[in-house]
Design a protein around this motif. Structure first.
Motif, short mmCIF file in Angstrom:
data_model
loop_
_atom_site.label_atom_id
_atom_site.label_comp_id
_atom_site.label_asym_id
_atom_site.label_seq_id
_atom_site.Cartn_x
_atom_site.Cartn_y
_atom_site.Cartn_z
N SER A 92 0.90 -1.09 -0.06
CA SER A 92 -0.02 0.02 0.05
C SER A 92 0.75 1.19 -0.05
O SER A 92 1.85 1.31 0.84
CB SER A 92 -0.87 -0.02 1.31
N GLN A 94 -0.09 3.99 0.89
CA GLN A 94 -0.25 4.75 2.30
C GLN A 94 0.64 4.30 3.40
O GLN A 94 0.39 3.40 3.89
CB GLN A 94 -1.60 4.80 2.58
N ASN A 96 1.34 2.94 6.91
CA ASN A 96 0.79 2.91 8.11
C ASN A 96 1.14 1.48 8.44
O ASN A 96 2.03 0.82 7.89
CB ASN A 96 -0.71 2.77 7.66
N ILE A 222 2.56 10.33 8.59
CA ILE A 222 1.46 9.54 8.35
C ILE A 222 0.24 10.01 8.18
O ILE A 222 -0.51 9.79 7.22
CB ILE A 222 1.67 8.28 9.23
N GLN A 223 -0.19 11.03 9.10
CA GLN A 223 -1.37 11.78 9.03
C GLN A 223 -1.65 12.38 7.54
O GLN A 223 -2.53 12.64 6.98
CB GLN A 223 -1.71 12.73 10.35
N TYR A 225 0.07 11.87 4.80
CA TYR A 225 -0.10 11.19 3.39
C TYR A 225 -1.54 10.35 3.53
O TYR A 225 -2.19 10.03 2.48
CB TYR A 225 1.08 10.07 3.71
N ALA A 226 -1.97 9.96 4.88
CA ALA A 226 -3.16 9.27 4.80
C ALA A 226 -4.50 10.05 4.48
O ALA A 226 -5.24 9.45 4.04
CB ALA A 226 -3.55 8.84 6.24
N ASP A 230 -5.39 7.00 -0.76
CA ASP A 230 -6.42 5.92 -0.20
C ASP A 230 -5.68 4.60 0.00
O ASP A 230 -4.65 4.19 -0.49
CB ASP A 230 -7.25 5.59 -1.30
N ASN A 231 -6.38 4.01 1.18
CA ASN A 231 -5.99 2.61 1.44
C ASN A 231 -7.20 1.48 1.17
O ASN A 231 -8.29 1.49 1.73
CB ASN A 231 -5.73 2.51 2.88
N ASN A 247 -5.65 6.35 11.47
CA ASN A 247 -6.89 5.94 10.79
C ASN A 247 -6.62 6.09 9.15
O ASN A 247 -6.11 6.95 8.78
CB ASN A 247 -8.08 6.92 11.07
N PRO A 248 -6.62 4.67 8.69
CA PRO A 248 -6.32 4.79 7.31
C PRO A 248 -7.60 5.29 6.27
O PRO A 248 -7.28 5.38 5.22
CB PRO A 248 -6.33 3.21 7.01
N HIS A 250 -10.58 8.41 5.43
CA HIS A 250 -10.76 9.59 5.35
C HIS A 250 -11.63 10.33 6.15
O HIS A 250 -12.24 11.27 5.96
CB HIS A 250 -10.78 10.17 3.89
#
Length: 298
Positions: A92, A94, A96, A222-223, A225-226, A230-231, A247-248, A250
């Motif tokens: 992924s 994203q 995470n 991470i925040q 990029y998340a 999308d994950n 939280n992956p 949105h």
């Protein structure tokens, strides 16, 4: 203590599950719900790790396929006084990570390819330490079982749309309320557990890795990029979102009751305050977190 808390959670979620079954099918519905609940408890306990890893298409790696990552996890697990968990990589973009498993002897840590590509080694080490803290606290078992029940109760409540409950208890208002409140009740338990434990995992993760600002920097990245990347696997399995370090999905932005995670800025502020406190105490720097042999991640 972890098993006691998990037992209480399983009992509470089973009771909620039985309540949904009673409203949908009376006495017969309660019996069926009890049988299903027992089966779900057993499945969630023994197969929590493999089920979640399959949902996210995680692939196992070892010292041959991902030597640096494996070495990092092993060293951090030793500092945490934990058995070395199985290591997985999620394809992924994203960044995470999450941990899963019923106990420290049967645990796994999964990190995304985006995490290794977009964060420094120190930041990845801080993320891994956070996930090891969840394993140490037995959070992984609790959160996975909660996710299993949350999804099942939501599905069971939605059956009301098709079956309408028992003949003796047909009540459109009650059925509509159950369709809304049962999934909500399950989600509230899931969210409350995750929110209360992220701060603790941050704190213990810092104790493992020794550097609060490494985790603060990791959370900030991470925040960011998340929010943009999308994950897809997480979007297909939203009941597992609370297991990730960020939280992956949105759907959340603020530190409120309906957020699966505390606000990232609040966690960063707590870590920065901890760094200042450690500096005032003259806390020694930890050993380098990155593996001793430089090279590609995987």
């Amino acid at each position: 203590m972890g098993y006691v808390k998990t037992g209480i959670l399983m009992a509470a979620m089973t009771a909620l599950f039985l309540g949904v079954g009673y409203i949908l099918g009376g006495g017969y519905g309660t019996v069926i719900a009890l049988v299903v609940a027992v089966g779900m408890n057993a499945f969630a306990y023994w197969n929590s790790d493999s089920a979640v890893l399959r949902m996210h298409n995680a692939r196992p790696v070892d010292a041959h396929t991902a030597p640096e990552l494996q070495q990092m996890v092993m060293e951090l697990a030793q500092r945490a006084e934990l058995p070395t968990p199985a290591v997985y990589i999620i394809q992924s973009d994203q960044p995470n990570a999450f941990a899963t498993g019923r106990n420290p002897d049967n645990a796994a840590v999964a990190v995304s390819t985006g995490l290794m590509e977009r964060l420094s080694r120190d930041e990845v080490a801080a993320v891994v330490a956070h996930e090891l803290a969840h394993i140490k606290n037995y959070d992984t078992l609790t959160m996975t079982i909660t996710a299993t029940f949350a999804g099942a109760i939501s599905m069971l409540a939605n059956f009301a749309m098709f079956f309408g409950g028992s003949r003796e208890r047909q009540n459109p208002i009650a059925m509509i309320a159950m369709m809304i409140l049962a999934p909500l009740a399950a989600a509230l338990v899931q969210m409350a557990i995750s929110r209360s434990r992220e701060y603790e995992a941050d704190r213990i993760g810092v104790q493992i890795v020794g550097q609060p600002l490494w985790l603060a920097d990791a959370l900030r990245k991470i925040q960011g990029y998340a929010a943009r990347i999308d994950n897809d696997a997480a979007e297909r399995n939203p009941a597992t979102a609370h297991m990730f370090i960020i939280n992956p999905l949105h759907a959340h932005a603020r530190d409120k009751l309906f957020s699966t995670h505390p606000a990232t800025e609040n966690r960063i502020a707590a870590l920065e305050a901890l760094a200042a406190e450690m500096s005032q105490r003259g806390a020694p720097r930890s050993r380098p977190s990155a593996p001793r042999n430089p090279g590609p991640w995987a």
